[in-house]
Design a protein around this motif. Sequence first.
Motif, PDB file in Angstrom:
ATOM      1  N   LYS A  66      -6.554  42.909   2.546  1.00 26.01           N
ATOM      2  CA  LYS A  66      -5.585  43.395   3.378  1.00 26.01           C
ATOM      3  C   LYS A  66      -4.437  43.611   2.419  1.00 26.01           C
ATOM      4  O   LYS A  66      -4.184  43.088   1.231  1.00 26.01           O
ATOM      5  CB  LYS A  66      -5.423  42.389   4.475  1.00 26.01           C
ATOM      6  CG  LYS A  66      -4.841  41.035   3.831  1.00 26.01           C
ATOM      7  CD  LYS A  66      -4.723  40.036   4.563  1.00 26.01           C
ATOM      8  CE  LYS A  66      -4.041  38.915   4.408  1.00 26.01           C
ATOM      9  NZ  LYS A  66      -3.748  37.903   5.552  1.00 26.01           N
ATOM     10  N   THR A 162     -12.617  40.612  10.587  1.00 24.61           N
ATOM     11  CA  THR A 162     -11.663  40.071  10.534  1.00 24.61           C
ATOM     12  C   THR A 162     -12.049  38.500   9.638  1.00 24.61           C
ATOM     13  O   THR A 162     -11.487  37.964   9.043  1.00 24.61           O
ATOM     14  CB  THR A 162     -11.194  39.440  11.864  1.00 24.61           C
ATOM     15  OG1 THR A 162     -10.722  40.751  12.520  1.00 24.61           O
ATOM     16  CG2 THR A 162     -10.161  38.299  11.570  1.00 24.61           C
ATOM     17  N   LEU A 167      -8.706  38.019   7.476  1.00 22.82           N
ATOM     18  CA  LEU A 167      -7.494  38.627   8.019  1.00 22.82           C
ATOM     19  C   LEU A 167      -6.762  37.718   8.622  1.00 22.82           C
ATOM     20  O   LEU A 167      -7.325  36.924   9.346  1.00 22.82           O
ATOM     21  CB  LEU A 167      -7.904  39.704   8.885  1.00 22.82           C
ATOM     22  CG  LEU A 167      -8.695  40.871   7.751  1.00 22.82           C
ATOM     23  CD1 LEU A 167      -8.812  42.076   8.865  1.00 22.82           C
ATOM     24  CD2 LEU A 167      -7.861  41.356   6.460  1.00 22.82           C
ATOM     25  N   THR A 171      -2.535  40.799  10.747  1.00 22.30           N
ATOM     26  CA  THR A 171      -3.379  41.815  10.685  1.00 22.30           C
ATOM     27  C   THR A 171      -3.905  42.165  11.722  1.00 22.30           C
ATOM     28  O   THR A 171      -4.891  41.537  12.275  1.00 22.30           O
ATOM     29  CB  THR A 171      -4.253  41.841   9.432  1.00 22.30           C
ATOM     30  OG1 THR A 171      -3.441  41.395   8.251  1.00 22.30           O
ATOM     31  CG2 THR A 171      -4.970  42.812   9.276  1.00 22.30           C
ATOM     32  N   ARG A 238      -7.443  48.838   4.114  1.00 29.42           N
ATOM     33  CA  ARG A 238      -5.976  49.474   4.350  1.00 29.42           C
ATOM     34  C   ARG A 238      -5.375  50.588   5.071  1.00 29.42           C
ATOM     35  O   ARG A 238      -4.512  50.914   5.103  1.00 29.42           O
ATOM     36  CB  ARG A 238      -5.240  49.307   2.989  1.00 29.42           C
ATOM     37  CG  ARG A 238      -5.209  47.973   2.429  1.00 29.42           C
ATOM     38  CD  ARG A 238      -4.516  48.029   1.178  1.00 29.42           C
ATOM     39  NE  ARG A 238      -4.445  46.731   0.520  1.00 29.42           N
ATOM     40  CZ  ARG A 238      -3.976  46.387  -0.831  1.00 29.42           C
ATOM     41  NH1 ARG A 238      -3.426  47.552  -1.459  1.00 29.42           N
ATOM     42  NH2 ARG A 238      -3.786  45.244  -1.159  1.00 29.42           N
ATOM     43  N   ASN A 243      -6.577  49.981  10.524  1.00 29.23           N
ATOM     44  CA  ASN A 243      -5.460  48.932  10.594  1.00 29.23           C
ATOM     45  C   ASN A 243      -4.317  49.571  10.950  1.00 29.23           C
ATOM     46  O   ASN A 243      -3.876  50.896  10.630  1.00 29.23           O
ATOM     47  CB  ASN A 243      -5.527  48.374   8.864  1.00 29.23           C
ATOM     48  CG  ASN A 243      -4.456  47.400   8.757  1.00 29.23           C
ATOM     49  OD1 ASN A 243      -3.587  47.237   9.509  1.00 29.23           O
ATOM     50  ND2 ASN A 243      -4.918  46.763   7.410  1.00 29.23           N
TER      51      ASN A 243
END
Length: 281
Positions: A66, A162, A167, A171, A238, A243
């Motif tokens: 991330k 996740t 994350l 996020t 990313r 995201n």
Amino acid sequence: MKMWKLLCYDIKYGCIKNLKLLLFPVIFEMAVLFMLWQKMNSYAQYGISTQKHMGDVLLYNFGGMKKYELSMENVFQFPVTWMLLFVMILFVTLSYPMNNLCGFGNKLLIKGKSRVKWWLSKCIWNLLCNIIFFGIIFTLILSFCSISGIQSGMQVNTDMQTVLFNLGADTSLKPDAIMPVGDIVMVFMLSVAICQIQMALGLWLKPIYSFMVMCMVLLLSAYFQSLFVIGNYAMLIRHLWINEDGIDCKVAIPAMCLIIFITVIVGVIRFKKYNIIQEEN
């Protein structure tokens, strides 16, 4: 000497007889898939859905990390799997061009009387190395999905990701995300580009130094989320498709093609003036 003879030589000694190219992706991907399988089997304690697709496996391989926010509380977590993947292909393609130039390839160069053909042959060799490298990885991923009963779709279980990428609450992943095929092409193109840049830098620097430069580019890509740091193009976690705070990489593939084209041309110009005898000594 015709270019196809130079290329055949490079394929034989730079690809087929390059044990690192054949073994490294196998060892790497088997280790990655083993770790992923262990994590998938431990999700019951989190109450996460067990539905999995090939998109989940691909994202685990090429997700990266991330966006890093610099702060005293936020520790930089190195994206080991993502970094090791590209470091390996850089290492695999590191030494052959210069070793070939200082060995039997020098005789082929003199016999062929064309530096342009020699350089273009090495550029095609670089592309073939990446095709073989990623071909092995994708073959193992497909086999893993088939044996494990993982569905072949490109859907991504964002709840599972996740946990996989640790994350934080800041996020936000898009639910029911579907990985674009173009993003996988982008990963491959980024790999070809950085290997091509490394090979071109080798005409100015010693190979180990060009390798270190490209490793620094990858490290900066992990540290900074920016379109101007090219490693971000291959860090899929990313991206905007999954995201909500991600980067839009619609221009990434044309940008990679442009970088590859520029390095080929720059390499041709530089190699025409390259002092082979001095470098060999």
